[in-house]
Design a protein around this motif. Structure first.
Motif, short mmCIF file in Angstrom:
data_model
loop_
_atom_site.label_atom_id
_atom_site.label_comp_id
_atom_site.label_asym_id
_atom_site.label_seq_id
_atom_site.Cartn_x
_atom_site.Cartn_y
_atom_site.Cartn_z
N THR A 247 0.81 -1.22 0.00
CA THR A 247 0.00 0.00 0.00
C THR A 247 0.84 1.27 0.00
O THR A 247 0.30 2.36 -0.24
CB THR A 247 -0.93 0.04 1.23
N MET A 248 2.13 1.15 0.28
CA MET A 248 2.95 2.35 0.41
C MET A 248 4.39 2.06 0.05
O MET A 248 4.94 1.02 0.42
CB MET A 248 2.87 2.87 1.85
N ILE A 249 5.01 2.98 -0.69
CA ILE A 249 6.44 2.92 -0.98
C ILE A 249 7.04 4.28 -0.70
O ILE A 249 6.54 5.30 -1.17
CB ILE A 249 6.74 2.53 -2.45
N ILE A 250 8.12 4.30 0.06
CA ILE A 250 8.90 5.50 0.30
C ILE A 250 10.28 5.23 -0.29
O ILE A 250 10.94 4.26 0.09
CB ILE A 250 9.01 5.83 1.80
N GLY A 251 10.72 6.06 -1.22
CA GLY A 251 12.00 5.79 -1.87
C GLY A 251 12.61 7.04 -2.46
O GLY A 251 11.99 8.11 -2.50
N ALA A 252 13.82 6.91 -2.93
CA ALA A 252 14.51 8.02 -3.59
C ALA A 252 13.92 8.24 -4.98
O ALA A 252 13.38 7.31 -5.59
CB ALA A 252 16.00 7.72 -3.70
N PRO A 253 14.00 9.46 -5.51
CA PRO A 253 13.48 9.72 -6.86
C PRO A 253 14.03 8.76 -7.91
O PRO A 253 13.30 8.32 -8.80
CB PRO A 253 13.92 11.16 -7.13
#
Length: 494
Positions: A247-253
């Motif tokens: 449901t969620m991804i936090i990552g670098a551009p």
């Protein structure tokens, strides 16, 4: 904002213990070896603590923990913290020299290895002569004695000693307290509205501050599930999105850009239906071209944020109920005060004060005093501006280029280069000293693309003032990347 307000946890391991008591069967972690409930994770944390205490560990000892993302790594770090140690997380991608330098400075009592039989962790474990350590349920673990052991530190508030990447010099050990980290985790998790219904894909290394706090602690605080990937792999990430109900991804551009590029190569210029409700960029500057491409692929807004290790790390985030079309990093976290020093044209050096600002640099009073004044104001080293309470990061003050008396910000030039068709990413640096620096641009083509340099030069000339145009554009097969997906400009300068 998150609908659930958890207790004010005052210790890194406290969220796991709370959820183990209130929802013991809720899944906390998923990795390649299986799943762990909150009850199982809590028991593993306790066993790690007991093992360390039985070996004579004392509050204030430094304990280094090395490993890729995985359940064992989480248990070792939180278990060492529960024993009262200052946790020193280490990424296996660090070189031998870097690990030795950190060990000499941090003087840990021991070095724990998660999954020491695989990859770079195996090489480090063998070099350090680590011996197998049995802790039920954790799988392969090893422990190495250190030769630089020093007495415990008296500051019981410090929870973690996290070393900066060292792109501007020798890495510094950032002392972060339990309060620093838990306030940051709670606030960022609330803005993302994390709940037990969420499955957060964790590809950012949890040995680095953003993965440690924003992903690991933020998710555990709100009872969510963390799906731990040992490293970024576009095919694996796409499978997780399409088949694992992430449901969620936090990552670098760069991670999002590569994932969108890979999806397009698989015939998915737009992803089919998925369960994602939030994608968030952090850890490196986001430019409009990447934001637009990723949003077109995912069919949703790419949120943005900003933080640094010394602020535990989150400073600002865009709100999911206030989507941004631009590349603002959002509004400040509650409790943070900001000021712009030396402001000119709305741009100034960003200084912050608040409960997430570090306790200081370990064993480096001079470096601490250089960035943290007696009133608690911390100099981020970044240049910024505000528009209607929304923060925009213009660039690093140390990366600012002076040319013919003009101040030039690499991020602006990089945004122009990245918008050129066929450019995967770019990096701009200044060469020379004084007021007449040259601008050098490094450009990495997308997979299978051959860039025609004269056309790229003409493109930039039509979109930049003459004093902002690169004196030289160099094509690079691949730009040097750190573990968090940020271009290592120091390597380009070298």
């Amino acid at each position: 904002m998150s609908r659930f307000a958890p207790p004010d946890f005052n210790h890194l391991a406290a969220p796991v213990a709370w959820w183990a008591a209130h929802a013991p069967d809720q899944i906390a972690l998923v990795d390649g070896a299986g799943t762990w409930t909150y009850a199982q994770l809590n028991q593993a944390i306790i066993m790690v603590r007991n093992t360390l205490l039985s070996r004579g560990s004392q509050p204030g000892d430094r304990v280094a923990v090395l490993g890729d993302n995985g359940a064992a790594m989480v248990a070792l770090m939180l278990g060492a913290s529960l024993a009262g140690a200052w946790v020193v997380p280490l990424n296996p991608r660090l070189s031998d020299r870097e690990i030795d330098e950190i060990a000499r400075h941090a003087t840990p009592t021991c070095l724990l290895f998660a999954n020491p039989g695989t990859g770079r962790a195996r090489q480090h474990a063998e070099r350090c002569k680590a011996q197998p350590l049995t802790i039920e349920g954790l799988g392969p673990i090893a422990l190495a004695e250190t030769t630089h052991h020093a007495p415990p530190e008296p500051n019981a508030d410090v929870a973690a000693l996290i070393y900066t990447s060292g792109t501007t010099g020798r890495p510094k050990g950032v002392m972060l307290t339990h309060r620093n980290l838990m306030i940051s985790a709670r606030a960022s998790g609330a803005i993302r509205a994390i709940s037990p219904a969420d499955i957060v894909y964790s590809v950012l290394p949890i040995s680095h501050i953003l993965g440690f706090t924003g992903v690991m602690l933020g998710t555990l605080t709100y009872g969510g599930t963390i799906m731990l990937a040992p490293r970024f792999d576009p095919p694996g990430a796409l499978r997780a999105v399409l088949h694992d109900h992430v449901t969620m991804i936090i990552g670098a551009p760069s991670m999002f850009a590569l994932l969108a590029e890979y999806a397009a190569l698989q015939g998915m210029s737009v992803l089919p239906p998925h369960h994602l409700r939030l994608i968030a960029s952090a850890g490196a500057p986001l430019d409009p071209a990447v934001k637009a491409a990723v949003e077109a692929c995912f069919g949703m807004v790419l949120n943005n944020g900003y933080g640094i290790t010394e602020c535990a790390p989150t400073i600002a985030q865009t709100r999911i109920d206030q989507p941004r079309r631009d590349c603002s990093v959002g509004m400040l976290l509650p409790g943070l005060d900001a000021r712009l020093v030396g402001e000119a044209g709305g741009i100034g050096a960003l200084h912050l004060r608040g409960p997430t600002v570090m306790a200081g640099y370990y064993r480096d009073e001079a470096a601490t005093a250089a960035v943290l004044d007696a009133d608690g104001w911390f100099d981020t080293g970044d240049l910024a501006k505000f528009e209607n309470d929304h923060l925009f990061i213009v660039g690093r003050s140390k990366e600012q280029i002076i040319r013919y008396g003009f101040k030039i910000y690499p991020a602006e030039i990089e945004a122009v280069l990245n918008a050129y068709p066929g450019v995967r990413q770019s990096a701009v640096i200044g060469r020379g000293d004084g007021a007449h620096q040259d601008i050098i641009a490094f450009v990495e083509p997308a997979a299978g693309i051959t860039l025609h340099l004269p056309d790229l030069i003409d493109y930039t000339a039509n979109r930049l003032a003459d004093y902002k145009r690169p004196a030289e554009i160099r094509l690079a097969a691949a730009l040097p990347m750190g573990a968090t997906g940020k271009v290592q400009k120091a390597s380009l300068i070298a």
